[in-house]
Design a protein around this motif. Structure first.
Motif, PDB file in Angstrom:
ATOM      1  N   SER A 100       1.090  -1.063  -0.087  1.00 14.30           N
ATOM      2  CA  SER A 100       0.223   0.149   0.307  1.00 14.30           C
ATOM      3  C   SER A 100       0.786   1.127   0.032  1.00 14.30           C
ATOM      4  CB  SER A 100      -1.191   0.010   1.229  1.00 14.30           C
ATOM      5  OG  SER A 100      -1.928   1.053   0.805  1.00 14.30           O
ATOM      6  N   LYS A 101       1.790   1.325  -1.117  1.00 14.23           N
ATOM      7  CA  LYS A 101       2.739   2.227  -1.458  1.00 14.23           C
ATOM      8  C   LYS A 101       1.887   3.755  -2.681  1.00 14.23           C
ATOM      9  CE  LYS A 101       6.772   0.351   0.502  1.00 14.23           C
ATOM     10  NZ  LYS A 101       8.176   0.261   0.006  1.00 14.23           N
ATOM     11  N   GLU A 102       1.786   5.276  -2.617  1.00 11.25           N
ATOM     12  CA  GLU A 102       1.619   6.048  -3.787  1.00 11.25           C
ATOM     13  C   GLU A 102       2.525   5.345  -4.843  1.00 11.25           C
ATOM     14  OE1 GLU A 102       2.860  10.479  -3.781  1.00 11.25           O
ATOM     15  OE2 GLU A 102       0.585  10.517  -2.730  1.00 11.25           O
ATOM     16  N   ASN A 103       1.372   5.533  -5.331  1.00 12.05           N
ATOM     17  CA  ASN A 103       2.094   5.382  -7.496  1.00 12.05           C
ATOM     18  C   ASN A 103       2.885   3.272  -6.920  1.00 12.05           C
ATOM     19  OD1 ASN A 103       0.969   7.822  -7.495  1.00 12.05           O
ATOM     20  ND2 ASN A 103       3.727   8.384  -7.124  1.00 12.05           N
ATOM     21  N   PHE A 104       2.662   2.536  -6.354  1.00  9.12           N
ATOM     22  CA  PHE A 104       3.160   1.541  -6.240  1.00  9.12           C
ATOM     23  C   PHE A 104       3.359   0.489  -7.515  1.00  9.12           C
ATOM     24  CE2 PHE A 104       3.643  -3.124  -4.877  1.00  9.12           C
ATOM     25  CZ  PHE A 104       5.056  -2.704  -4.060  1.00  9.12           C
ATOM     26  N   TRP A 105       2.129   0.180  -7.966  1.00  4.85           N
ATOM     27  CA  TRP A 105       2.497  -0.226  -9.438  1.00  4.85           C
ATOM     28  C   TRP A 105       1.433   0.991 -10.489  1.00  4.85           C
ATOM     29  CZ3 TRP A 105      -2.416  -1.782 -11.468  1.00  4.85           C
ATOM     30  CH2 TRP A 105      -3.594  -1.200 -11.304  1.00  4.85           C
ATOM     31  N   GLY A 106       1.623   0.041 -12.009  1.00  4.28           N
ATOM     32  CA  GLY A 106       1.251   1.265 -12.881  1.00  4.28           C
ATOM     33  C   GLY A 106       0.576   1.521 -13.482  1.00  4.28           C
ATOM     34  N   GLY A 107      -0.569   0.577 -13.449  1.00  8.53           N
ATOM     35  CA  GLY A 107      -1.991   0.324 -14.067  1.00  8.53           C
ATOM     36  C   GLY A 107      -2.379   0.110 -15.375  1.00  8.53           C
ATOM     37  N   ILE A 108      -3.644   1.002 -15.624  1.00  8.55           N
ATOM     38  CA  ILE A 108      -4.392   0.396 -16.846  1.00  8.55           C
ATOM     39  C   ILE A 108      -3.915   1.271 -18.125  1.00  8.55           C
ATOM     40  CG2 ILE A 108      -6.209  -0.626 -17.464  1.00  8.55           C
ATOM     41  CD1 ILE A 108      -7.669  -1.174 -14.289  1.00  8.55           C
ATOM     42  N   ARG A 109      -3.501   0.468 -19.445  1.00  8.39           N
ATOM     43  CA  ARG A 109      -3.943   1.329 -20.266  1.00  8.39           C
ATOM     44  C   ARG A 109      -4.150   0.161 -21.473  1.00  8.39           C
ATOM     45  NH1 ARG A 109       3.309   0.579 -20.250  1.00  8.39           N
ATOM     46  NH2 ARG A 109       2.883  -1.275 -20.355  1.00  8.39           N
ATOM     47  N   LEU A 110      -5.408   1.282 -21.733  1.00 14.09           N
ATOM     48  CA  LEU A 110      -6.507   0.792 -23.109  1.00 14.09           C
ATOM     49  C   LEU A 110      -5.679   1.780 -24.405  1.00 14.09           C
ATOM     50  CD1 LEU A 110      -9.459   2.037 -20.588  1.00 14.09           C
ATOM     51  CD2 LEU A 110      -8.292  -0.174 -21.005  1.00 14.09           C
ATOM     52  N   ASN A 111      -6.070   0.801 -25.334  1.00 12.84           N
ATOM     53  CA  ASN A 111      -5.134   0.852 -27.010  1.00 12.84           C
ATOM     54  C   ASN A 111      -6.492   0.009 -27.976  1.00 12.84           C
ATOM     55  OD1 ASN A 111      -1.950   1.435 -26.406  1.00 12.84           O
ATOM     56  ND2 ASN A 111      -2.817  -0.378 -24.542  1.00 12.84           N
ATOM     57  N   THR A 112      -7.691  -0.035 -26.876  1.00  8.78           N
ATOM     58  CA  THR A 112      -8.859  -0.927 -27.462  1.00  8.78           C
ATOM     59  C   THR A 112     -10.491  -0.289 -27.518  1.00  8.78           C
ATOM     60  OG1 THR A 112      -9.124  -2.899 -28.618  1.00  8.78           O
ATOM     61  CG2 THR A 112      -9.059  -3.165 -26.581  1.00  8.78           C
ATOM     62  N   GLY A 145      -0.278   4.166 -10.989  1.00  8.41           N
ATOM     63  CA  GLY A 145       0.274   6.041 -11.121  1.00  8.41           C
ATOM     64  C   GLY A 145       1.948   5.606 -11.389  1.00  8.41           C
ATOM     65  N   ALA A 146       2.374   4.176 -11.199  1.00  7.07           N
ATOM     66  CA  ALA A 146       3.955   4.795 -11.717  1.00  7.07           C
ATOM     67  C   ALA A 146       4.247   4.909 -12.892  1.00  7.07           C
ATOM     68  CB  ALA A 146       4.717   3.371 -10.832  1.00  7.07           C
ATOM     69  N   ALA A 147       5.232   4.708 -13.235  1.00 10.12           N
ATOM     70  CA  ALA A 147       5.801   6.630 -14.537  1.00 10.12           C
ATOM     71  C   ALA A 147       5.756   4.908 -15.944  1.00 10.12           C
ATOM     72  CB  ALA A 147       6.809   7.154 -14.516  1.00 10.12           C
ATOM     73  N   ASP A 148       5.088   5.295 -15.949  1.00  6.45           N
ATOM     74  CA  ASP A 148       4.997   4.935 -17.595  1.00  6.45           C
ATOM     75  C   ASP A 148       6.204   4.776 -18.774  1.00  6.45           C
ATOM     76  OD1 ASP A 148       4.491   3.692 -20.116  1.00  6.45           O
ATOM     77  OD2 ASP A 148       1.890   4.416 -20.033  1.00  6.45           O
ATOM     78  N   PRO A 149       7.117   3.727 -18.129  1.00  7.06           N
ATOM     79  CA  PRO A 149       8.077   3.820 -19.301  1.00  7.06           C
ATOM     80  C   PRO A 149       8.030   3.919 -20.770  1.00  7.06           C
ATOM     81  CG  PRO A 149       7.717   1.580 -19.113  1.00  7.06           C
ATOM     82  CD  PRO A 149       6.993   2.104 -17.796  1.00  7.06           C
ATOM     83  N   LEU A 150       6.931   3.810 -21.306  1.00  7.87           N
ATOM     84  CA  LEU A 150       6.207   4.568 -22.201  1.00  7.87           C
ATOM     85  C   LEU A 150       6.434   6.453 -23.064  1.00  7.87           C
ATOM     86  CD1 LEU A 150       4.335   1.549 -23.617  1.00  7.87           C
ATOM     87  CD2 LEU A 150       6.818   1.452 -23.997  1.00  7.87           C
ATOM     88  N   THR A 187      -2.190   7.172 -26.951  1.00 11.30           N
ATOM     89  CA  THR A 187      -2.390   8.100 -28.212  1.00 11.30           C
ATOM     90  C   THR A 187      -2.338   7.388 -29.290  1.00 11.30           C
ATOM     91  OG1 THR A 187       0.491   7.356 -28.123  1.00 11.30           O
ATOM     92  CG2 THR A 187      -0.224   9.749 -27.262  1.00 11.30           C
ATOM     93  N   THR A 188      -2.791   6.164 -29.289  1.00  9.52           N
ATOM     94  CA  THR A 188      -3.401   4.988 -30.307  1.00  9.52           C
ATOM     95  C   THR A 188      -4.641   5.905 -31.091  1.00  9.52           C
ATOM     96  OG1 THR A 188      -4.316   3.318 -28.650  1.00  9.52           O
ATOM     97  CG2 THR A 188      -2.330   3.234 -29.266  1.00  9.52           C
ATOM     98  N   LEU A 237      -7.425   9.538 -14.396  1.00 10.69           N
ATOM     99  CA  LEU A 237      -7.844   9.433 -15.517  1.00 10.69           C
ATOM    100  C   LEU A 237      -7.088  10.103 -16.264  1.00 10.69           C
ATOM    101  CD1 LEU A 237      -8.810   7.641 -17.975  1.00 10.69           C
ATOM    102  CD2 LEU A 237     -10.838   9.599 -16.618  1.00 10.69           C
ATOM    103  N   LEU A 238      -6.728   9.435 -17.623  1.00 11.86           N
ATOM    104  CA  LEU A 238      -5.916   9.786 -18.088  1.00 11.86           C
ATOM    105  C   LEU A 238      -6.477   9.779 -20.162  1.00 11.86           C
ATOM    106  CD1 LEU A 238      -3.694  12.078 -20.340  1.00 11.86           C
ATOM    107  CD2 LEU A 238      -2.169  10.178 -19.168  1.00 11.86           C
ATOM    108  N   VAL A 239      -7.384  10.755 -20.165  1.00 12.95           N
ATOM    109  CA  VAL A 239      -7.874  10.625 -21.952  1.00 12.95           C
ATOM    110  C   VAL A 239      -7.248  11.578 -22.699  1.00 12.95           C
ATOM    111  CG1 VAL A 239      -9.527  10.628 -23.289  1.00 12.95           C
ATOM    112  CG2 VAL A 239      -9.621   9.911 -20.902  1.00 12.95           C
ATOM    113  N   GLU A 240      -6.200  10.972 -23.639  1.00 11.75           N
ATOM    114  CA  GLU A 240      -5.715  11.552 -25.339  1.00 11.75           C
ATOM    115  C   GLU A 240      -6.898  11.460 -26.159  1.00 11.75           C
ATOM    116  OE1 GLU A 240      -2.665  11.827 -24.916  1.00 11.75           O
ATOM    117  OE2 GLU A 240      -1.377  11.062 -23.800  1.00 11.75           O
ATOM    118  N   GLN A 241      -6.357  12.619 -26.536  1.00  4.93           N
ATOM    119  CA  GLN A 241      -7.165  13.065 -28.265  1.00  4.93           C
ATOM    120  C   GLN A 241      -7.264  11.909 -28.919  1.00  4.93           C
ATOM    121  OE1 GLN A 241      -8.119  16.137 -29.006  1.00  4.93           O
ATOM    122  NE2 GLN A 241      -9.740  15.633 -31.026  1.00  4.93           N
TER     123      GLN A 241
END
Length: 484
Positions: free
Chosen positions: A203-215, A229-234, A245-246, A266-270
């Motif tokens: 139970s630590k802030e930003n411990f795991w990455g998250g869910i990336r949706l491309n579909t 919310g760990a930093a996305d290496p991509l 960004t797809t 939540l992060l929603v790209e154009q």
């Protein structure tokens, strides 16, 4: 006579034995001995009963009891119920050792005892280490326990549809991601009584990455997401849910809770689509709960709670959609839309009464096609201002279409005129190129250029100077280029 002596001896021996037994039960006069019970094992989620009734003290004095958790697993929220009675209980919520102290007291005496409860998992989590290439269904394996049913160690890609049933707990190791690829899909469909949980193993802030949706066609209902919310290496972004960004992803998010990270919930790209967003809670963010494009912002709802009351608008274009116009909804009072990049308007865009928009440094709204309609009311005016309250913080709004719905009514415009908006001119509002703009019952102030600039051949309401209020505009209130 001999028999009498023998009988008397036996009787005295029995009395002596009985006296010793009685003294052992009640303890020596004036002593107190706490008894917290023996060390035991239990299962996470089971009720553990604590019994201090074997505590012994003077038979003429009442005993008071106090149970205390000395140690427990990191992030455990277990508490002792009825802690001031001889019999208490608690429910271990995480695997590990719980060290519990019982303090017994009389009016003059105090003694303590410690017991240890070791809580184990009902079932060990199933590790998910390979990409999911065939449809898969995850079921609740541990009942009401908060312990993980499944463990994701490293990045995992969904190349087929993954369905998650109510009550399932999925844990992620540090920096792990779930990547929903083309042809894949995520259907996490909990219920009001049985939420689905995504969380880190710690139970630590930003411990795991998250869910990336491309579909397309992802759904999350009654899902609780913790510590992502760990930093996305991509992309270097930090977000619990990221429509990337797809530009081909879509999702419905309803009755979900996203907490415990300093990136975005939540992060929603154009180019992606937020199909539904309702009754969600986003807490624990330092800057903004959501970063979204201007078109998808129309899906946000008043019933949801947004941390820090800020919604960031990233690089955006108001696009021509199937609906007649893009409408930014009325949200709860105090929530601010913060536009950080230039917004190009190429469709109808309407702002609801009471909306507050903060503009980033030197940012502009450019109405190239369609229209921009900010229609407030006397009770709920619309406010468009700089992120910082200083003259010339943002550029302004430029109208380049002759649409009759280009209008500002009961709208406050502040802090514009940072740099040239059109024709080498600074202004908070400008109309140019035979375009049309109506401004009534509004206030334009604190511009580093003109309050309003109207180019040659443009059209505005004739009473634009009289029907509005102006204050502290550096170059003047209204400049009509075709009037000398």
């Amino acid at each position: 006579m001999k028999n009498h002596i023998i009988f008397s001896g036996i009787l005295l021996l029995l009395v002596s034995i009985l006296s010793c037994k009685t003294n052992k039960e009640i303890g020596p006069s004036g002593s107190l001995k706490a008894d917290a019970g023996i060390d035991r094992t239990s299962l996470v989620g089971d009720t553990v009963f604590l019994d201090g009734t074997k505590t012994k003290g003077p038979d003429d004095q009442p005993i008071t009891f106090a149970w205390e958790l000395l140690t427990q697993p990191n992030a455990s929220k277990a508490v002792i119920v009825n802690s001031q009675t001889a019999k208490a209980y608690f429910i271990p919520d995480l695997m590990g050792v719980y060290e519990i102290k019982l303090k017994a007291s009389t009016s003059k005496l105090t003694d303590s005892a410690v017991t240890k409860i070791t809580a184990n998992l009902a079932k060990e989590p199933i590790p998910l280490t390979q990409d999911i290439a065939q449809p898969m269904n995850l079921t609740d394996r541990n009942g009401e326990s908060d312990q993980p049913d499944y463990l994701i160690d490293g990045n995992i890609s969904l190349l087929a549809e993954l369905t998650i049933q109510p009550g399932v707990v999925v844990a992620f190791t540090e920096n792990s991601f779930m990547d929903v690829k083309s042809n894949g899909g995520l259907k996490a469909l909990g219920t009001a009584d049985a939420h689905i949980t995504f969380r880190g193993v710690e139970s630590k802030e930003n411990f795991w990455g998250g869910i990336r949706l491309n579909t397309e066609n992802n759904q999350l209902k009654y899902v609780d997401i913790f510590n992502a919310g760990a930093a996305d290496p991509l992309s270097k972004n930090q977000a619990a849910i990221h429509l990337t960004t797809t530009g081909k992803a879509s999702v419905e998010i309803e009755n979900c809770s996203i907490t415990g990270n300093s990136g975005y919930g939540l992060l929603v790209e154009q180019g992606n689509t937020l199909k539904k967003f309702s009754n969600n809670t986003l807490r624990g963010y330092r800057n903004a709960a959501i970063r979204i494009d201007a078109t998808n912002a129309q899906r946000l709802d008043k019933a949801s709670l947004y941390a820090s009351n800020v919604i960031e608008i990233g690089p955006s274009e108001i696009l021509d959609t199937e609906s007649a116009e893009v409408v930014w909804p009325e949200l709860n009072k105090g929530i601010v839309f913060r536009i950080l990049s230039e917004v190009s308007v190429n469709a109808g865009w309407k702002i609801a009464p009471g909306t507050v928009i903060e503009m980033g440094s030197d940012v502009a709204i450019m109405v190239h096609k369609g229209y921009f309609l900010a229609e407030g009311t006397p009770e709920n005016p619309i406010t468009i201002r700089g992120q910082q309250n200083q003259a010339g913080y943002w550029r302004g709004i430029l109208f380049q279409t002759n649409n009759s719905q280009n209008a500002l009514v009961h709208t406050i415009i502040q802090d514009g005129g940072s740099s040239n908006l059109v024709a080498g001119t600074k202004a908070s509002l400008a109309v140019f190129g035979r375009a049309l703009m109506q401004v009534t019952h509004s206030r334009i102030e604190n511009s580093a250029g003109w309050g309003i600039f109207a180019g040659v051949g443009t059209e505005t309401n004739t009473d634009i100077l009289e029907s509005n209020q102006f204050k502290d505009n550096l170059l003047g209130d209204v400049k009509r280029q075709n009037i000398f």
